[in-house]
Write a protein that holds these residues in place. Sequence first.
Motif, PDB file in Angstrom:
ATOM      1  N   ALA A 129      -3.544   5.629   7.998  1.00 56.49           N
ATOM      2  CA  ALA A 129      -2.484   5.295   7.044  1.00 56.49           C
ATOM      3  C   ALA A 129      -2.874   4.096   6.195  1.00 56.49           C
ATOM      4  CB  ALA A 129      -1.180   5.014   7.799  1.00 56.49           C
ATOM      5  N   GLN A 130      -3.360   3.034   6.811  1.00 54.51           N
ATOM      6  CA  GLN A 130      -3.707   1.836   6.052  1.00 54.51           C
ATOM      7  C   GLN A 130      -4.927   2.075   5.164  1.00 54.51           C
ATOM      8  OE1 GLN A 130      -3.739  -1.339   9.229  1.00 54.51           O
ATOM      9  NE2 GLN A 130      -2.156  -2.173   7.908  1.00 54.51           N
ATOM     10  N   GLY A 131      -5.924   2.797   5.673  1.00 55.63           N
ATOM     11  CA  GLY A 131      -7.090   3.095   4.847  1.00 55.63           C
ATOM     12  C   GLY A 131      -6.741   3.952   3.641  1.00 55.63           C
ATOM     13  N   ALA A 132      -5.888   4.969   3.861  1.00 53.13           N
ATOM     14  CA  ALA A 132      -5.486   5.835   2.747  1.00 53.13           C
ATOM     15  C   ALA A 132      -4.663   5.063   1.722  1.00 53.13           C
ATOM     16  CB  ALA A 132      -4.698   7.033   3.281  1.00 53.13           C
ATOM     17  N   LEU A 133      -3.725   4.238   2.192  1.00 57.73           N
ATOM     18  CA  LEU A 133      -2.910   3.445   1.265  1.00 57.73           C
ATOM     19  C   LEU A 133      -3.757   2.431   0.505  1.00 57.73           C
ATOM     20  CD1 LEU A 133       0.197   2.821   3.560  1.00 57.73           C
ATOM     21  CD2 LEU A 133       0.122   4.261   1.513  1.00 57.73           C
ATOM     22  N   GLY A 134      -4.688   1.774   1.217  1.00 58.39           N
ATOM     23  CA  GLY A 134      -5.554   0.804   0.553  1.00 58.39           C
ATOM     24  C   GLY A 134      -6.472   1.445  -0.468  1.00 58.39           C
ATOM     25  N   GLY A 135      -7.082   2.573  -0.101  1.00 58.49           N
ATOM     26  CA  GLY A 135      -7.926   3.274  -1.061  1.00 58.49           C
ATOM     27  C   GLY A 135      -7.144   3.774  -2.255  1.00 58.49           C
TER      28      GLY A 135
END
Length: 345
Positions: free
Chosen positions: A216-222
């Motif tokens: 979730a955090q990686g997808a949101l950050g990207g």
Amino acid sequence: MREKLEQRSFLFTLLLVSLLFGLVLKPFWGAIFWACAITVIFSPLQHRILGRIGHKPNRAALLTLLVCVVIVVLPVLFIATSFIQEGLALYQRIDQGEVSPGKLLTQVRNAFPLLPDLLGQLGINLDSAKLSETALAGSKVLAEKALTAGQSTFGFVVDVALMLYLAFFLLRDGNQLTELMVRALPLGDDRERMLFAKFSEVTRATVKGNILVAMAQGALGGFIFWVLGIPGPLLWGVVMAFLSLIPAIGAALVWLPVAIYLFATGEWLSGAVLVAFGALVIGLADNVLRPLLVGRDTKLPDYLVLFSTLGGISLMGVNGFVIGPLVAALFLVFWDIFTREFNGR
């Protein structure tokens, strides 16, 4: 007297042989651990498949592994390949001078004159020349690693193959192996079943919870990096996903410096959007999802999850984000058993 001597000699030899066997398996501990984790996570699916196809353990274990490969292994391989490609491209730009870390740092220092003094008090020296040298050295190291990528890839494929091979037998014969260990260990059958149940509970919650939070955090950050036009959004998204394994502060180690740079270069709107999105959306994913998915299911306090995760990662690398909370949970279970059974008051 002779019987006691034989018993002690046997126990000593048993301990010695067990230690030697552990040393023999030491190169494969990562594959063994993740095979156990896969078995724990996907065993409910295997039982459901068994209920559908009847008592066919080989077929059920194979179908479960195929599902694991499709939804876990293949996506991880794709993301890893894309991450390496974007990472190489970024470091090549640094090596060729298209991106100058020293210039970026000078812009930040000019925009925030107090920042170097503040970081200096924390023992962090912002030296443009040293930063450029470090970036160039990193690019050279990455280039050297790229030359030996074939060998590294082969080793990784072997580890994945061993992991899936062992996971097949653990899925198929897991119940029998658990009962065998319950009979073999001299801790008391009820205690051993409690410990195995806790191992399964914590492993399933930690792996599923942390991976979901990281995704979730990686997808949101990207996504926000892509929206703001920051180069390498997939690269930084994967980095944030890995760093999010560190509770509370992980992803901020990436988006916060980028936001400072955006402010330093005069892109106030983009910087404000990134700070707001990082604090409210990316941070919310950590503050809401992690306690729900990890802390609640492992029955560990948030602070214990944080410290055990950090300690596990520092001691054991990436595997530590599971092993650390697992050790903490088993520690609490052992002391709970001791308190109830040996100190009844």
